[in-house]
Design an enzyme around this catalytic site. Structure first.
Site, PDB file in Angstrom:
ATOM      1  N   GLY A 161       0.798  -1.217   0.000  1.00  0.00           N
ATOM      2  CA  GLY A 161       0.000   0.000   0.000  1.00  0.00           C
ATOM      3  C   GLY A 161       0.825   1.258   0.000  1.00  0.00           C
ATOM      4  CB  THR A 162       3.082   2.597  -1.516  1.00  0.00           C
ATOM      5  OG1 THR A 162       3.659   2.284  -0.267  1.00  0.00           O
ATOM      6  CG2 THR A 162       3.967   3.636  -2.164  1.00  0.00           C
ATOM      7  CB  THR A 163       0.526   6.621  -4.334  1.00  0.00           C
ATOM      8  OG1 THR A 163      -0.683   6.072  -3.885  1.00  0.00           O
ATOM      9  CG2 THR A 163       0.447   6.962  -5.802  1.00  0.00           C
ATOM     10  CE  LYS A 197       4.907   4.844   2.161  1.00  0.00           C
ATOM     11  NZ  LYS A 197       3.615   4.465   1.645  1.00  0.00           N
ATOM     12  CB  CYS A 254      -2.329  -0.459  -4.099  1.00  0.00           C
ATOM     13  SG  CYS A 254      -2.200   0.349  -2.525  1.00  0.00           S
TER      14      CYS A 254
END
Lengths: 275, 224
Positions: free
Chosen positions: A71-73, A104, A201
Site C-alpha cells: 500500500g503506497t503511491t 519512502k 496500489c
C-alpha cells in the site's frame, strides 16, 4: 587447488558451506566487488525450501493469515529541468494503519534517490544495501556510480531471490554523466528505463493525473504542482495511501527536497477549485 | 632466470602502440600460433612477457571480467579498472597456500570511454603503474633510457610518429630488423589492429632513411 579456482569448479565441501550458514568467508576469496555481488548471495537459501509456496499458504483466509505491509503511491517523471520524485507516507498492515509518517525515499547519495513501495522491510533492507554498494563503488573507482549501474545492482539482487516472496517496487532516480536517469526496478527483477513511472496500489490514480497534465517542457513550478496533485488525488481515493507528500527534485548538481505537505490540506485546497 | 622476449608500449595522443619482439620459430612451426598481444575487449589489449601458459589464464579471466563489467555497469571497462582487476588477481596468488604467483609481466593499453589513452604495467607481485612509455623483458632498462630521451611531445605528435618511436625502441634490442617485430595499435574508437609485416618493413625503411639524413646533416655541420 589453484586449478579449481581458475576454472570456477566448486568442491562439495565448498558448496555445502555456501548452503549451510558457516564461518566467515575470507575477504581474500571474496570476488564480490568485481562481480558486483553476483556470485555470492546475501542470504543463503536452504536446499528444498519453497518460500513462495509457504507464502501462498499464509494468504488464505482460513488459518494463519500474514498480512504483508503493502500500500503506497509513488511517482517519478523526467522533464527538461530534471526528475521529480513524489511519494506518500502511509504504512499499512492489512486494515491497520501502522504509520502515517514513513519516509519512502532513500537518499543514496547527493545524486541518487530510491523510492520504496511494496513490503517496507524488503525495500528498506535492499535499498540500504544498494546504498552501501554505491558508496563502495565510489571509493574503489574514484567516480560516482551511474544510475544504470545502480539500478542494475538492485535488479540483480532481486533476481537472486526471484520467486521467493520478496515484494518491492522501486524507482532509482539520479543524474549522472548521461544526464537525468530514471529506472523502475521490481521484485521480479524487471528493470525499465523510462520517462514516467508510478508504483504502489494507488498508482493508477496517480497515472491518470500525471498523464493528463504532463508536458516535457513544463516549468519547474508546474512540475512540482503536477507531482503534488498526482499523490494527493491518489491518496484521496486509495485507502492504503495517505499522510504527507514528500517531493524531491533531481537537478544537475544533486537533488533538493521540495516539500512535505499534508494531503488533507492539499485536497482541501484543490476542492475549492474542483467543483 | 628465464630470458623473456622484449616488449615496448607507447602512449600517444590518439593512438596506443604495443611492440613485441618475435622470437624466431622453428622451420616446421606455424608462426601464427605464437601470439603475445591479445585483445581483452574492443578497446583494451595486453602484451605479456613470461610464462605463456600463466598468461592464458589471466587473459581469460580478464576477458570475462570485461564482459561482466559491460553487463552489470552497462559501460565498457576503463583501462585502470581492468588493470586493477588483473593486479588483484595476481596478488591473491602471492598470498595464499598451495599456489604460486603468475609468472608474467603485462603491458595493458587502451582507451577509456571518454577517449583518454592509457598504458599500464603490472608485475607478478600484483602492483601496477601508469606509464607514458615503457619496456619490459630483456634489456628493458636500456630501452627505458632510450625512451626517456626520445619521448617528447613532437615524437608522439601523430599516429605514425608514435608507431615509429615504438619501432625505434624495438630496433635497439632486436637483431635483424623488421622481420622479428610484431606491432599492434589501437586508435581511438577503433578495434585492435595488428600491423602486417609489409607495413612494418615500410616504416623500418623510413626510419633508416631518416637516420641516414640525420647522419648526413651532422656530417655537413661538422665539415662547415
Amino acid at each position: 587447488m589453484a586449478l579449481f579456482d581458475v576454472s570456477g569448479f566448486k568442491s562439495y565441501s565448498e558448496l555445502r558451506g555456501q548452503i549451510l550458514p558457516a564461518r566467515q568467508t575470507h575477504l581474500v576469496d571474496r570476488t564480490n566487488h568485481y562481480n558486483f555481488g553476483t556470485k555470492t548471495q546475501e542470504f543463503a537459501v536452504p536446499v528444498g525450501a519453497d518460500p513462495s509456496g509457504f507464502l501462498k499458504s499464509c494468504n488464505n483466509d482460513s488459518g494463519v493469515c500474514i498480512e504483508m505491509n503493502h500500500g503506497t503511491t509513488t511517482l517519478a517523471f523526467k522533464f527538461t529541468h530534471g526528475v521529480i520524485v513524489a511519494v506518500d507516507s502511509r504504512a499499512s498492515a492489512g486494515r491497520y494503519l501502522a504509520s502515517n509518517d514513513v519516509n519512502k525515499v532513500i537518499e543514496i547519495n547527493p545524486y541518487l534517490l530510491g523510492t520504496m513501495s511494496g513490503s517496507a522491510a524488503d525495500c528498506q533492507y535492499w535499498e540500504r544495501l544498494l546504498a552501501k554498494e554505491c558508496r563502495l563503488y565510489r571509493l574503489r573507482n574514484n567516480h560516482r556510480i551511474s544510475v544504470a549501474a545502480a539500478s542494475k545492482l538492485l535488479s540483480n539482487m532481486m533476481l537472486g531471490y526471484r520467486g521467493m516472496g520478496l515484494s518491492m517496487g522501486s524507482m532509482i532516480c539520479g543524474w549522472d554523466k548521461q544526464g537525468p536517469g530514471l529506472y523502475y526496478v521490481d521484485d521480479n527483477g524487471t528493470r525499465l528505463s523510462g520517462r514516467m513511472f508510478s508504483t504502489g496500489c494507488g498508482n493508477s490514480y496517480a497515472y491518470g493525473v500525471v498523464d493528463s497534465g504532463y508536458r516535457e517542457d513544463m516549468t519547474v513550478e508546474e512540475a512540482y504542482e503536477l507531482g503534488r496533485r498526482g499523490i494527493a488525488h491518489a491518496t484521496h481515493r486509495d485507502a492504503y495511501s495517505g499522510g504527507v507528500v514528500n517531493m524531491y527534485h533531481m537537478q544537475e548538481d544533486g537533488w533538493i527536497k521540495v516539500c512535505k505537505e499534508d494531503v488533507s490540506e492539499l485536497i482541501h485546497r484543490y476542492r475549492k477549485g474542483m467543483f | 632466470r628465464l630470458v623473456c622476449s622484449f616488449h615496448v608500449g607507447i602512449r600517444g595522443k590518439d593512438i596506443v602502440v604495443l611492440g613485441v619482439e618475435k622470437k624466431s620459430v622453428a622451420k616446421l612451426q606455424e608462426e601464427r600460433t605464437v601470439r603475445k598481444i591479445c585483445a581483452l575487449d574492443e578497446h583494451v589489449c595486453m602484451a605479456f612477457a613470461g610464462l605463456t601458459a600463466d598468461a592464458r589464464i589471466v587473459i581469460n579471466r580478464a576477458r570475462v571480467e570485461c564482459q561482466s563489467h559491460r553487463l552489470t555497469v552497462e559501460d565498457p571497462v576503463t583501462v585502470e579498472y581492468i588493470t586493477r582487476y588483473i593486479a588483484t588477481l595476481k596478488q591473491r596468488y602471492t598470498q595464499s597456500n598451495g599456489r604460486r604467483p603468475f609468472g608474467i609481466s603485462a603491458l595493458i593499453v587502451g582507451f577509456d570511454y571518454d577517449g583518454t589513452p592509457r598504458l599500464y604495467q603490472t608485475d607478478p607481485s600484483g602492483t601496477y603503474h601508469a606509464w607514458k612509455a615503457n619496456a619490459i623483458g630483456r634489456s628493458a632498462k636500456t630501452v627505458r633510457e632510450f625512451l626517456e630521451k626520445n619521448y617528447t611531445d613532437e615524437a608522439i605528435a601523430g599516429d605514425n610518429e608514435a608507431i615509429k618511436l615504438a619501432i625505434k625502441a624495438l630496433l635497439e634490442v632486436v637483431q635483424s630488423g623488421g622481420k622479428n617485430i610484431e606491432l599492434a595499435v589501437i586508435r581511438r574508437n577503433q578495434p585492435l589492429k595488428i600491423l602486417e609485416s609489409k607495413e612494418i618493413e615500410t616504416l623500418v625503411a623510413e626510419i633508416e632513411k631518416e637516420k641516414e639524413e640525420e647522419a648526413e646533416k651532422k656530417k655537413q655541420k661538422k665539415s662547415t
